[in-house]
Design a protein around this motif. Structure first.
Motif, short mmCIF file in Angstrom:
data_model
loop_
_atom_site.label_atom_id
_atom_site.label_comp_id
_atom_site.label_asym_id
_atom_site.label_seq_id
_atom_site.Cartn_x
_atom_site.Cartn_y
_atom_site.Cartn_z
N LEU A 3 2.67 -11.01 27.93
CA LEU A 3 2.19 -12.13 27.12
C LEU A 3 0.69 -11.97 26.93
N ASN A 4 0.25 -12.03 25.70
CA ASN A 4 -1.18 -11.88 25.43
C ASN A 4 -1.86 -13.23 25.62
N THR A 5 -2.26 -13.50 26.86
CA THR A 5 -2.90 -14.77 27.18
C THR A 5 -4.37 -14.77 26.80
N ARG A 6 -4.87 -13.67 26.27
CA ARG A 6 -6.26 -13.63 25.79
C ARG A 6 -6.41 -14.36 24.46
N LEU A 7 -5.29 -14.48 23.75
CA LEU A 7 -5.30 -15.21 22.48
C LEU A 7 -5.12 -16.69 22.72
N LYS A 8 -5.54 -17.48 21.76
CA LYS A 8 -5.35 -18.93 21.85
C LYS A 8 -3.86 -19.23 21.71
N PRO A 9 -3.28 -19.98 22.65
CA PRO A 9 -1.84 -20.25 22.59
C PRO A 9 -1.50 -21.28 21.52
N GLU A 10 -0.27 -21.21 21.04
CA GLU A 10 0.26 -22.28 20.20
C GLU A 10 0.73 -23.38 21.15
N ILE A 11 0.54 -24.62 20.75
CA ILE A 11 0.96 -25.75 21.59
C ILE A 11 2.17 -26.40 20.92
N GLU A 12 3.30 -26.44 21.65
CA GLU A 12 4.51 -27.09 21.18
C GLU A 12 5.00 -28.03 22.25
N ASP A 13 5.03 -29.30 21.98
CA ASP A 13 5.46 -30.30 22.95
C ASP A 13 4.70 -30.17 24.27
N LYS A 14 3.40 -29.99 24.18
CA LYS A 14 2.50 -29.86 25.33
C LYS A 14 2.80 -28.62 26.19
N ILE A 15 3.46 -27.61 25.61
CA ILE A 15 3.74 -26.36 26.31
C ILE A 15 3.01 -25.24 25.59
N LYS A 16 2.28 -24.43 26.34
CA LYS A 16 1.55 -23.30 25.77
C LYS A 16 2.52 -22.16 25.48
N ILE A 17 2.46 -21.63 24.27
CA ILE A 17 3.33 -20.52 23.86
C ILE A 17 2.44 -19.36 23.44
N TYR A 18 2.66 -18.20 24.06
CA TYR A 18 1.86 -17.01 23.80
C TYR A 18 2.67 -15.95 23.07
N PRO A 19 2.02 -15.10 22.26
CA PRO A 19 2.74 -14.03 21.58
C PRO A 19 3.11 -12.90 22.55
N LEU A 20 4.21 -12.23 22.26
CA LEU A 20 4.70 -11.12 23.07
C LEU A 20 4.07 -9.83 22.54
N TYR A 21 3.47 -9.06 23.45
CA TYR A 21 2.80 -7.81 23.09
C TYR A 21 3.38 -6.66 23.89
N LEU A 22 3.07 -5.43 23.45
CA LEU A 22 3.44 -4.22 24.17
C LEU A 22 2.18 -3.56 24.72
N SER A 23 2.28 -3.04 25.91
CA SER A 23 1.22 -2.22 26.48
C SER A 23 1.80 -0.81 26.62
N ILE A 24 1.22 0.14 25.91
CA ILE A 24 1.70 1.52 25.92
C ILE A 24 0.63 2.38 26.55
N THR A 25 1.01 3.12 27.58
CA THR A 25 0.08 4.00 28.29
C THR A 25 0.57 5.43 28.17
N TYR A 26 -0.33 6.31 27.73
CA TYR A 26 -0.03 7.73 27.63
C TYR A 26 -1.29 8.52 27.98
N ASP A 27 -1.16 9.40 28.93
CA ASP A 27 -2.27 10.28 29.32
C ASP A 27 -3.54 9.46 29.63
N ARG A 28 -3.36 8.38 30.37
CA ARG A 28 -4.43 7.47 30.81
C ARG A 28 -5.11 6.72 29.68
N MET A 29 -4.49 6.69 28.51
CA MET A 29 -5.00 5.91 27.39
C MET A 29 -4.08 4.71 27.19
N ASN A 30 -4.67 3.55 26.98
CA ASN A 30 -3.89 2.32 26.83
C ASN A 30 -4.01 1.79 25.41
#
Length: 71
Positions: free
Chosen positions: A10-37
């Motif tokens: 979950l990308n909690t660095r972004l501002k969350p959407e608020i729905e019924d007083k619940i924070k909703i975060y976008p789903l992201y991928l973290s890809i690591t290859y040869d020590r590069m992210n």
């Protein structure tokens, strides 16, 4: 030979959407290859929302059903 690692997070660095007083975060991928992210938005469009609450993600991230949902 280098290893490729792909993880969903979950990308909690972004501002969350608020729905019924619940924070909703976008789903992201973290890809690591040869020590590069790379962090990129998840590209799931099979009728599944790419936003999820933090509690749902932490509670279900190791379950088989959740893994099938995001793959």
């Amino acid at each position: 030979m280098s290893k490729i690692t792909v993880k969903h997070f979950l990308n909690t660095r972004l501002k969350p959407e608020i729905e019924d007083k619940i924070k909703i975060y976008p789903l992201y991928l973290s890809i690591t290859y040869d020590r590069m992210n790379v962090r990129t938005p998840s590209n799931i469009h099979n009728g599944i929302s790419t936003t999820i609450t933090e509690n749902d993600f932490l509670k279900n991230k190791d379950s088989c059903a959740f893994t099938r949902l995001i793959w």
